[in-house]
Write an enzyme that holds these catalytic residues in place. Structure first.
Site, PDB file in Angstrom:
ATOM      1  N   ASP A   1      -8.135   6.669   0.908  1.00 12.79           N
ATOM      2  CA  ASP A   1      -8.884   5.397   0.944  1.00 12.79           C
ATOM      3  C   ASP A   1     -10.414   5.434   1.482  1.00 12.79           C
ATOM      4  O   ASP A   1     -10.610   6.376   2.462  1.00 12.79           O
ATOM      5  CB  ASP A   1      -8.374   4.381   1.702  1.00 12.79           C
ATOM      6  CG  ASP A   1      -6.989   3.872   1.445  1.00 12.79           C
ATOM      7  OD1 ASP A   1      -6.525   4.396   0.517  1.00 12.79           O
ATOM      8  OD2 ASP A   1      -6.615   2.846   1.824  1.00 12.79           O
TER       9      ASP A   1
ATOM     10  N   ASP B   1       0.735   1.294  -6.388  1.00 10.05           N
ATOM     11  CA  ASP B   1      -0.097   1.860  -5.419  1.00 10.05           C
ATOM     12  C   ASP B   1       1.415   2.368  -4.773  1.00 10.05           C
ATOM     13  O   ASP B   1       2.591   1.882  -4.215  1.00 10.05           O
ATOM     14  CB  ASP B   1      -0.418   0.816  -4.380  1.00 10.05           C
ATOM     15  CG  ASP B   1      -0.987   1.670  -3.102  1.00 10.05           C
ATOM     16  OD1 ASP B   1      -0.700   2.873  -2.880  1.00 10.05           O
ATOM     17  OD2 ASP B   1      -1.634   1.004  -2.128  1.00 10.05           O
TER      18      ASP B   1
HETATM   19  C1  GLA Z   1      -3.497   1.453   0.001  1.00 15.15           C
HETATM   20  C2  GLA Z   1      -4.495   1.683  -1.162  1.00 15.15           C
HETATM   21  C3  GLA Z   1      -5.689   0.603  -1.011  1.00 15.15           C
HETATM   22  C4  GLA Z   1      -5.149  -0.939  -0.634  1.00 15.15           C
HETATM   23  C5  GLA Z   1      -4.178  -0.870   0.397  1.00 15.15           C
HETATM   24  C6  GLA Z   1      -3.198  -2.312   0.273  1.00 15.15           C
HETATM   25  O1  GLA Z   1      -4.049   1.987   1.302  1.00 15.15           O
HETATM   26  O2  GLA Z   1      -4.898   2.911  -1.263  1.00 15.15           O
HETATM   27  O3  GLA Z   1      -6.626   0.730  -1.849  1.00 15.15           O
HETATM   28  O4  GLA Z   1      -4.543  -1.244  -1.886  1.00 15.15           O
HETATM   29  O5  GLA Z   1      -2.987   0.287   0.223  1.00 15.15           O
HETATM   30  O6  GLA Z   1      -2.345  -2.405   1.318  1.00 15.15           O
END
Ligand code: GLA
Length: 404
Positions: free
Chosen positions: A226, A156
């Site tokens: 997200d 990520d």
């Molecule tokens: C980001 C990602 C999410 C999750 C969070 C965890 O927002 O897009 O899917 O993994 O981080 O902190």
């Protein structure tokens, strides 16, 4: 309208003949094992547990994936998202925090159930939840994951955005190159371990990752920001996938984010719309609900074997939108053996069912009457002709398979 439809249909035809892409990168990694030949299926801790996830939650979930039949329906990856990390030891090796006392023992537990274990990190110094990232420790972390028995890495971007801004201020192309290089670095680190791992890129769709993620070993890449457990967010993300079909194929998939089926206040019809749209998109099916409190309704939606079969179809073709008229959208996905999955969505806010929605076969490139099956109703419809009409509830869907 007709010209527009032809144009849209051409998109589908391209999807039919295109993307005969060989597996690349991590898909050929390790001992030559092919991972993600069909869209990965499993469960991830973030959408429900977020920062509270513990070793016990993962073990409970593993138990339930087996006892509910979800594992046998295809949900095999159990993925720990952010907040498992602690600092590093004197040798720089990543440590787990008190929520995860022994990652190797957890991996052994999950593997003994016939499941696979996934983990999460960031190319930055910190993850999104401000835990330890992999910056400067990529090879060491990949080796640690391999030693533990990890089968899947979600990587990520998060903290690395700060490095991009600092090192290439006001130079977006240079920032994007830094980002791609960071993903390639971890790709190489995974390859070096010799252990096959699904490599999941999470950078919110920046710089059109569908055009470059496979070249840095990505087996899947997030295409958007997200998701959350609301119909508006889920359906916005799903509909934004139009036009991306040609970039997906065996070993490399567009990822519109993890499922929210069973979370929040999503209704029966909304959950069906979510599951249908993700299956038409050949999206990874990574459930994100609390399996310890799963209703029979949610279970039946997540485990509908005919819908899963559409997602997992061995041809590996992502579907696309073929027709839109206001809140009504028709999406189609080519299936192995010449069949086609066709979903008629009502994204509208009407309180009542939308009656008499027409499905013109010619919009699907079909000249003659065809045999149809209503997938969610599990009912053969016999032969349908060009004036087939259906009723679709608010926020709902009718999903057909048709034999040509
Ligand atoms: C980001 C990602 C999410 C999750 C969070 C965890 O927002 O897009 O899917 O993994 O981080 O902190």
């Amino acid at each position: 309208m007709v010209a527009g439809l032809r144009f849209l249909m051409r998109g589908v035809c391209i999807a039919l003949v295109g993307s005969a892409v060989t597996m690349s990168g991590a898909a050929q990694s390790g001992a030559g094992a092919k991972v993600a030949a069909t869209p990965p299926m499993g469960w991830n801790s973030w959408n429900f547990f977020a920062g509270k996830v513990t070793d016990k939650d993962i073990r409970d979930t593993a138990d339930l994936l087996v006892s509910t039949g979800m594992r046998d329906a295809g949900y095999v990856y159990v993925n720990i998202d952010d907040t498992w990390e602690a600092g590093r030891d004197a040798q720089g090796r990543i440590k787990t925090n008190e929520k995860f006392p022994d990652m190797k023992a957890l991996a052994d537990y999950v593997h003994a159930k016939g499941l696979k274990l996934g983990i999460y990190s960031s190319p930055g110094a910190q993850t999104c939840a401000h835990f330890e990232g992999s910056l400067g420790h990529e090879e060491q972390d990949a080796q640690t994951y391999a030693d533990w028995g990890i089968d899947y890495l979600k990587y990520d971007l998060c903290g690395f955005r700060q490095n991009m801004r600092e090192q290439a201020a006001n130079d977006i192309p240079a920032q994007n190159k830094m980002m791609r290089d960071a993903y390639e670095k971890m790709h190489q680190a995974i390859l070096k371990t010799g252990r096959p791992m699904v490599y999941s890129l999470c950078q919110y769709g920046w710089d059109a990752p569908w055009t470059w993620a496979p070249s840095v070993g990505g087996n899947l890449w997030r295409t958007t920001g997200d998701i959350n457990a609301t119909f508006d967010r889920m359906s916005l993300i799903g509909r934004e996938q139009a036009g991306l079909a040609k970039f997906a194929g065996p070993g490399h998939w567009n990822d519109p984010d993890m499922l929210e089926v069973g979370n929040g206040k999503l209704t029966h019809d909304e959950n069906m719309t979510h599951m249908t749209l993700w299956s038409i998109l050949a999206a990874p099916l990574i459930a994100g609900n609390n399996l310890t409190a799963m209703t029979d309704d949610v279970k039946s939606i997540l485990m509908n074997k005919d819908v899963i079969a559409i997602d997992q179809d061995p041809l590996g073709k992502q579907g696309d939108r073929v027709y839109a008229e206001g809140p009504v959208e028709i999406w189609a996905k080519p299936l192995n053996g010449g069949a086609m999955a066709v979903a008629v969505f009502n994204f509208g806010e009407l309180q009542t069912d939308m009656k008499g929605i027409r499905l013109h076969l010619k919009e699907l490139g079909i000249a003659k009457p065809v045999k149809a099956h209503d997938v969610w109703a599990n009912k053969d419809l016999g032969t349908i002709t060009d004036d087939f009409k259906t009723t679709v509830p608010r926020h709902g869907v009718v999903l057909l398979t048709i034999q040509r």
